[in-house]
Design a protein around this motif. Structure first.
Motif: not given
Length: 423
Positions: A38, A41, A45, A168-169
């Motif tokens: 992740s 991501s 983010d 999403g993570w």
């Protein structure tokens, strides 16, 4: 205490311990790998630089290192099973809380604390099972046990491919909290090994008869120069091995996605191929080690891994990378397939958990710079260039192993009957 290792009751005990420790390693490995999968991501983010993204891996390694040393000591003092169960409980809760973090500092602090739990399971599980099983097949059994960590990587890869692109993570980290159930199963259903119980009884008797003669853990290590010398060699080998391993493990998914130009789902499939091959590498290491020796298997694995990592950087492309990753997964599984057995046989029962936890996790602490190092090199050169440096660490990790004898102690022996290492 009667040794039941070969009896029906003894077989039932170690098989139950094996199954639950295997599952503990699955969730432990999955939890560790979630960050790597992740990372891009999270980086996007939170708007992180390459060094900041590498820092998240480094704080994880530092937490695992400190926690593993403390957990190893706890396993000598309070029991192997209690240490494993408490660790699973800690990292399951804290990893789930990562899904609620709002900035890199919150994430980093929680990841460090969860790393304290993550650092204990791998090496203490190996120590526990090494005390259950006979010498003849010990490496094969423990290598098979430690494929649990690799299966955890596969589970994390499957979860990441299914969850991150659409949800999403954060959801992936939240779901990891379900592993809390396993901590209670371990605590209530897995008995301590007979050798640990016998050693505990011996220490209690020694303390009653002579309070000055009940050494264990660090006290015993620093009292016995031969044990301390072996510990220092293992710390050196562990540090070099982990420098290579942690740097590659943290950055390989990003390397495939960015420098190889593959999309996220393709990357996860390719990583699964690598981890699947690693399962066979670890099991093969156990068989090779039981037949040809611990040192041979370890050294072969490190040299071959270094050569393969260089080959990936020099010759891999989007068309053939999957074949290189499968070979790399097989080869870099070999050192870790023999590592824990070799180490468990290097120390007496009274200090085994402390010594193994210290050696393995001081190595982790020393290697905490690897993700940052590769991140810094990637900023000016490339991730691949950083991998070349990591290959060198793999290669020289064999040097301390030349000074460590094989099978110095029998982990399944009762207290007081283990052979002394040759001076």
């Amino acid at each position: 205490m009667e040794n039941t290792a070969g009896s029906a009751e003894g077989n039932k005990k170690w098989k139950l311990a094996f199954i639950l420790c295997f599952l503990a390693l699955v969730v432990d490995g999955a939890d560790v790998m979630m960050l790597s999968l992740s990372l891009k991501s999270i980086k996007d983010d939170f708007g992180l630089t390459g060094v900041e993204a590498g820092m998240l891996g480094s704080v994880t390694i530092l937490g695992m290192g400190l926690g593993g040393i403390f957990g190893g000591w706890c396993s000598d003092k309070f029991g192997r099973v209690k240490a494993i169960a408490a660790s699973v409980l800690l990292f399951s809760v804290l990893t789930a809380l990562l899904s609620f973090t709002q900035n890199v500092w919150q994430f980093g602090i929680l990841r460090f604390i969860s790393g304290v739990g993550l650092g204990t399971v791998y090496i203490v599980s190996a120590g526990l099972i090494s005390e259950y099983v006979p010498t003849k097949h010990r490496t094969t059994i423990i290598a098979t046990l430690q494929t649990g960590w690799t299966f955890g990587y596969i589970v994390a890869s499957l979860m990441a491919g299914a969850i991150i692109p659409d949800h999403g993570w954060r959801l992936m980290f939240l779901l990891s909290g379900s592993a809390i159930i396993l901590s209670f199963l371990l605590y209530y259903f897995v008995p301590e090994s007979e050798s640990w119980q016998a050693e505990r009884d011996r220490k209690l008797l020694a303390k009653k008869d002579n309070p000055q003669d009940s050494s264990f853990g660090f006290k015993l290590i620093f009292k016995d120069k031969a044990v301390l010398k072996v510990l220092l060699m293992w710390i050196s080998a562990s540090m070099l091995l982990h420098l290579g391993y942690n740097g590659v493990n943290h950055w390989m998914p990003t390397y495939i996605e960015t420098e190889m130009g593959l999309n996220y789902k393709s990357m996860t499939y390719y990583m699964i191929a690598s981890y699947s091959a690693m399962v066979f590498g670890k099991i093969s290491a156990g068989i090779i080690s039981d037949k040809f020796g611990r040192r041979f298997a370890f050294m072969f694995g490190c040299i071959a891994t270094a050569a393969c990592l260089v080959s990936i950087v020099m010759f891999a492309n989007p068309t053939n990378i999957i074949y290189f990753l499968a070979l790399f997964g097989f080869l870099y599984g070999i050192p870790f397939g023999v590592y824990a057995t070799f180490m468990s046989e290097s120390f007496p029962t009274a200090a085994r958990g402390t010594a193994m936890g210290t050696a393995h996790n001081m190595g982790r602490i020393g290697s905490a710079t690897a993700p940052i190092l590769v991140g810094a090199i990637a900023a000016s050169e490339s991730i691949g260039y950083g991998f070349l440096i990591l290959g060198f660490f793999y290669l020289i990790s064999i040097l301390p192993i030349l000074f460590i004898r094989e099978k110095m102690f029998d982990p399944s022996a009762k207290a007081g009957v283990e052979p002394e290492p040759a001076k």
